[in-house]
Design an enzyme around this catalytic site. Structure first.
Site, mmCIF file in Angstrom:
data_model
loop_
_atom_site.group_PDB
_atom_site.id
_atom_site.type_symbol
_atom_site.label_atom_id
_atom_site.label_comp_id
_atom_site.label_asym_id
_atom_site.label_seq_id
_atom_site.Cartn_x
_atom_site.Cartn_y
_atom_site.Cartn_z
ATOM 1 N N TYR A 58 0.832 -1.205 0.000
ATOM 2 C CA TYR A 58 0.000 0.000 0.000
ATOM 3 C C TYR A 58 0.861 1.247 0.000
ATOM 4 O O TYR A 58 2.079 1.196 0.199
ATOM 5 C CB TYR A 58 -0.963 -0.014 1.196
ATOM 6 N N LYS B 131 6.418 -2.018 1.882
ATOM 7 C CA LYS B 131 5.241 -1.442 2.557
ATOM 8 C C LYS B 131 4.035 -2.370 2.417
ATOM 9 O O LYS B 131 3.127 -2.133 1.624
ATOM 10 C CB LYS B 131 4.947 -0.052 1.988
ATOM 11 N N GLU C 245 11.689 2.290 14.402
ATOM 12 C CA GLU C 245 10.854 3.392 13.922
ATOM 13 C C GLU C 245 9.584 3.438 14.758
ATOM 14 O O GLU C 245 9.432 2.668 15.700
ATOM 15 C CB GLU C 245 10.532 3.207 12.427
ATOM 16 N N LEU D 208 10.910 1.214 7.212
ATOM 17 C CA LEU D 208 10.360 1.699 5.950
ATOM 18 C C LEU D 208 11.168 2.921 5.502
ATOM 19 O O LEU D 208 11.516 3.774 6.318
ATOM 20 C CB LEU D 208 8.887 2.092 6.125
HETATM 21 N N1 PDD Z 1 2.786 5.016 7.359
HETATM 22 N N2 PDD Z 1 7.423 3.738 8.988
HETATM 23 C C1 PDD Z 1 6.278 3.027 8.972
HETATM 24 C C2 PDD Z 1 6.242 1.723 9.669
HETATM 25 C C3 PDD Z 1 5.146 3.539 8.303
HETATM 26 O O1 PDD Z 1 4.010 2.833 8.287
HETATM 27 C C4 PDD Z 1 5.221 4.823 7.673
HETATM 28 C C5 PDD Z 1 4.067 5.413 6.934
HETATM 29 C C6 PDD Z 1 6.437 5.521 7.736
HETATM 30 C C7 PDD Z 1 6.626 6.863 7.089
HETATM 31 O O2 PDD Z 1 6.685 6.766 5.683
HETATM 32 P P1 PDD Z 1 6.194 7.933 4.733
HETATM 33 O O3 PDD Z 1 6.929 9.157 5.153
HETATM 34 O O4 PDD Z 1 6.536 7.493 3.383
HETATM 35 O O5 PDD Z 1 4.697 8.087 4.978
HETATM 36 C C8 PDD Z 1 7.524 4.939 8.384
HETATM 37 C C9 PDD Z 1 1.607 5.473 6.636
HETATM 38 C C10 PDD Z 1 1.428 6.946 6.652
HETATM 39 C C11 PDD Z 1 0.392 4.711 7.150
HETATM 40 O O6 PDD Z 1 0.546 3.521 7.379
HETATM 41 O O7 PDD Z 1 -0.694 5.278 7.262
#
Ligand code: PDD
Length: 286
Positions: free
Chosen positions: A33, A150, A182, A206
């Site tokens: 996703y 992801k 994270e 991620l």
């Molecule tokens: N989550 N780490 C994890 C485990 C994440 O699920 C996310 C993003 C990030 C940050 O990545 P980015 O800057 O590309 O959004 C880091 C999204 C927002 C979610 O699951 O809703």
């Protein structure tokens, strides 16, 4: 207003959208996703999300459901149809369904399932939560070893948020072998003596799209960045801390495991990074 969603080539009212009960996303979490934010009715860093999606699909030998240009068109059409000024576009691609449950991947001619929907979030940029800052707790990181992909395996991050809620906090930071990986749905940073410390990229975290932009902006603003492993105890001694994600941009962190950081309000570096990130994101949005 009924939300219009996208499923495999069709724009439908959300109540009429259907996916098979045999879909591998549903049965095996065999899906990836992306979440792209929308400000002023425009997409933030669509290119970054599209490139990472392609990488996630490749790593799992999954087919692309459509081209990048088609994806952009779908994102834009959903934003327009649902009149989103501030919010998010959620996209999910699964390995599809071949009409039964089988651990073995289906044959190549099984079509992936592509679903997109919007979430209307007025006030996303001017969020009261960001003005207050987040309280986080630390929990063990027991996720699988390919967090750079992801996938929709979000049960443990979901449980992490519930553990945080039960502890009177807002979110959880995950710790593996003594080091912070994270946040449940964001990348984690702390600041000490003007230096920004964050874990380097690997399969353990991620590769955040917001992380990449924020680190570049921090460097351009002559801030010092150290990409290295760090412990929760170090972070608890920080002057300030923050997280980054597409859904919350730069979120100041004001408490870790009950230890207040600085004066307990969002720190100047987190606030400044949030400001410059939002400024550039709006300017470059498409
Ligand atoms: N989550 N780490 C994890 C485990 C994440 O699920 C996310 C993003 C990030 C940050 O990545 P980015 O800057 O590309 O959004 C880091 C999204 C927002 C979610 O699951 O809703």
């Amino acid at each position: 207003m009924t939300r219009t969603v996208y499923v495999n080539g069709e724009y439908l009212p959300e109540t009429e959208a259907k996916v098979s009960i045999f879909d591998r996303g549903f049965l095996f979490a065999d899906a990836v996703y992306e979440v792209t934010s929308v400000l002023d009715g425009k997409l933030i860093d669509f290119e970054g999300h599209a490139v990472r999606l392609e990488r996630s699909l490749n790593e799992l030998d999954m087919q692309s459901a459509c081209t990048k240009e088609e994806l952009l068109g779908i994102h834009r059409k959903l934003v327009e149809l649902n009149e989103i000024e501030e919010g998010l576009v959620y996209l999910q691609v699964s390995r599809g369904s071949d009409g039964d449950r089988d651990f073995v991947f289906p044959s190549e001619d099984t079509k992936p399932t592509l679903v997109l929907f919007t979430q209307n979030k007025p006030g996303l940029a001017n969020s009261p939560a960001a003005q207050k800052g987040a309280k986080v707790i630390s929990i063990d990181d027991i996720r699988w070893g390919r967090r750079d992909i992801k996938t929709v395996q979000l049960l443990y991050p979901s449980m992490g948020k519930m553990m945080a809620k039960a502890a009177g906090a807002d979110d959880a930071w995950l710790v593996e072998d003594g080091y912070v990986t994270e946040g449940t749905s964001n990348n984690a940073y702390y600041v000490k003596d003007g230096k920004i410390i964050t874990r380097p990229l690997s399969n353990d975290i991620l590769h955040g799209i917001t992380r990449k932009a924020v680190l570049r902006l921090a460097e351009e603003a002559q801030m010092t960045i150290e990409e290295r492993l760090f412990t929760i105890d170090e972070a608890k001694e920080a002057d300030e801390a923050f997280t980054t994600s597409a859904s919350a941009f730069v979120m100041p962190v004001v408490e870790i495991d009950g230890a207040q950081l600085g004066d307990g309000t969002p720190g100047p570096i987190a606030k400044r990074l949030r400001e410059i990130y939002l400024e550039e994101a709006r300017a470059k949005a498409i």
